[in-house]
Scaffold this active site. Structure first.
Site, PDB file in Angstrom:
ATOM      1  N   GLY A  13       0.836  -1.376  -0.033  1.00 45.65           N
ATOM      2  CA  GLY A  13       0.016  -0.004  -0.140  1.00 45.65           C
ATOM      3  C   GLY A  13       0.790   1.364  -0.011  1.00 45.65           C
ATOM      4  O   GLY A  13       1.615   1.544  -0.746  1.00 45.65           O
ATOM      5  N   ILE A  14       0.595   2.001   0.925  1.00 49.98           N
ATOM      6  CA  ILE A  14       1.171   3.575   0.920  1.00 49.98           C
ATOM      7  C   ILE A  14       2.391   3.402   1.392  1.00 49.98           C
ATOM      8  O   ILE A  14       3.574   4.238   0.746  1.00 49.98           O
ATOM      9  CB  ILE A  14       0.387   4.463   1.959  1.00 49.98           C
ATOM     10  N   TYR A 160     -10.328   3.684  15.838  1.00 54.98           N
ATOM     11  CA  TYR A 160      -9.385   3.838  14.471  1.00 54.98           C
ATOM     12  C   TYR A 160      -9.192   5.476  14.562  1.00 54.98           C
ATOM     13  O   TYR A 160      -8.007   5.846  14.367  1.00 54.98           O
ATOM     14  CB  TYR A 160      -9.686   3.207  13.343  1.00 54.98           C
ATOM     15  N   THR A 196      -5.177  -0.367  -2.013  1.00 59.24           N
ATOM     16  CA  THR A 196      -4.548  -0.788  -0.641  1.00 59.24           C
ATOM     17  C   THR A 196      -5.399  -1.855  -0.092  1.00 59.24           C
ATOM     18  O   THR A 196      -6.478  -2.319  -0.088  1.00 59.24           O
ATOM     19  CB  THR A 196      -4.345   0.532   0.257  1.00 59.24           C
TER      20      THR A 196
END
Length: 257
Positions: A13-14, A160, A196
């Site tokens: 992903g990132i 989160y 992602t």
């Protein structure tokens, strides 16, 4: 001058996109994560891709929720590289994604997901940063945290978003502490980033995709390279006067329609 760049969550992903961006400019990149097989595959692929530029990505498996693991990472970095020029804290995720049905119910469920999201998103960043802090290049060092649009507008379950929001005052305090050493500290707060694991790898389709895109001003989903490019700029000489900032990368979605 070749820079040493450390990226947590660097396997996918990132984080992977950040590793690729720095490798493309010839940096020596250390990708950290818990999944050794994923890290090794990423390191091999990116090193082969950027050999011509002199970039190299090395895998360093570690569980950054444990202080002793963060210290081990620092010791290895010091032994191999001496100093660290750039630290990007990209490890994290929402533990509720993929959790069994009912895992978050009741006080026991609340305790579980609040604690685990704190460990996954806050401790991984704080412990690695505090461990590596003595070996960050001074002056010229760069530290970047990966936050989230959820820190501004919630995540639907609280934990989160709360964990990501906790990184913001840490950025402010750390920037003030390290500024006299010539070190900048910032965060990026991505919105909807397709391709992602967080949002699923199944492609650009479905009602959720359409809803999230409709909330942007740009009319498209972000991609990991959008975030990586912002991180790369924050770590460049051009951004030497930018510190204690949270840079949003969400196509305007935080502002709503």
């Amino acid at each position: 001058m070749t820079r040493t760049v450390v990226v947590s969550g660097g396997g996918t992903g990132i984080g992977r996109a950040v590793c690729a961006a720095f490798a493309s400019e010839g940096a020596q990149v250390v990708a950290i994560g818990r999944r050794e097989d994923v890290l090794n595959r990423t390191a091999k692929e990116l090193t082969e891709r950027h050999t011509a530029q002199g970039g190299r990505v090395r895998a360093l498996p570690a569980d950054l929720t444990l202080p002793e693991e963060a210290d081990r990472v620092r010791d290895e970095l010091r032994a191999v590289h001496g100093t660290v020029d750039v630290l990007v804290n990209s490890a994290g995720g929402n533990v509720l994604i993929g959790a069994p049905e009912g895992a978050d119910e009741g006080t026991a469920g609340a305790s579980w997901h609040w604690t685990e999201n704190f460990r996954a998103n806050v401790l991984t960043a704080v412990l690695l940063t505090e461990a590596v802090r003595p070996v960050i290049a001074s002056p010229g060092g760069r530290i970047v945290m990966v936050s989230s649009i959820a820190a501004y507008r919630g995540s639907g379950a609280g934990s989160y978003a709360g964990a990501k929001a906790a990184l913001h005052p840490y950025v402010y305090d750390l920037a003030a502490a390290l500024g006299p050493r010539g070190v900048t500290v910032n965060a990026v707060a991505p919105g909807y980033i397709a391709q992602t694991e967080f949002f699923g790898l199944q492609g650009h389709a479905g009602a959720r995709h359409d809803l999230l895109v409709s909330q942007t001003h740009t009319g498209r989903a972000g991609v990991p390279e959008d975030v990586a490019g912002t991180v790369q700029w924050l770590c460049s000489p051009s951004a030497s006067q930018v510190t204690a900032q949270i840079v949003q990368v969400n196509g305007g979605a935080e502002r709503g329609r």
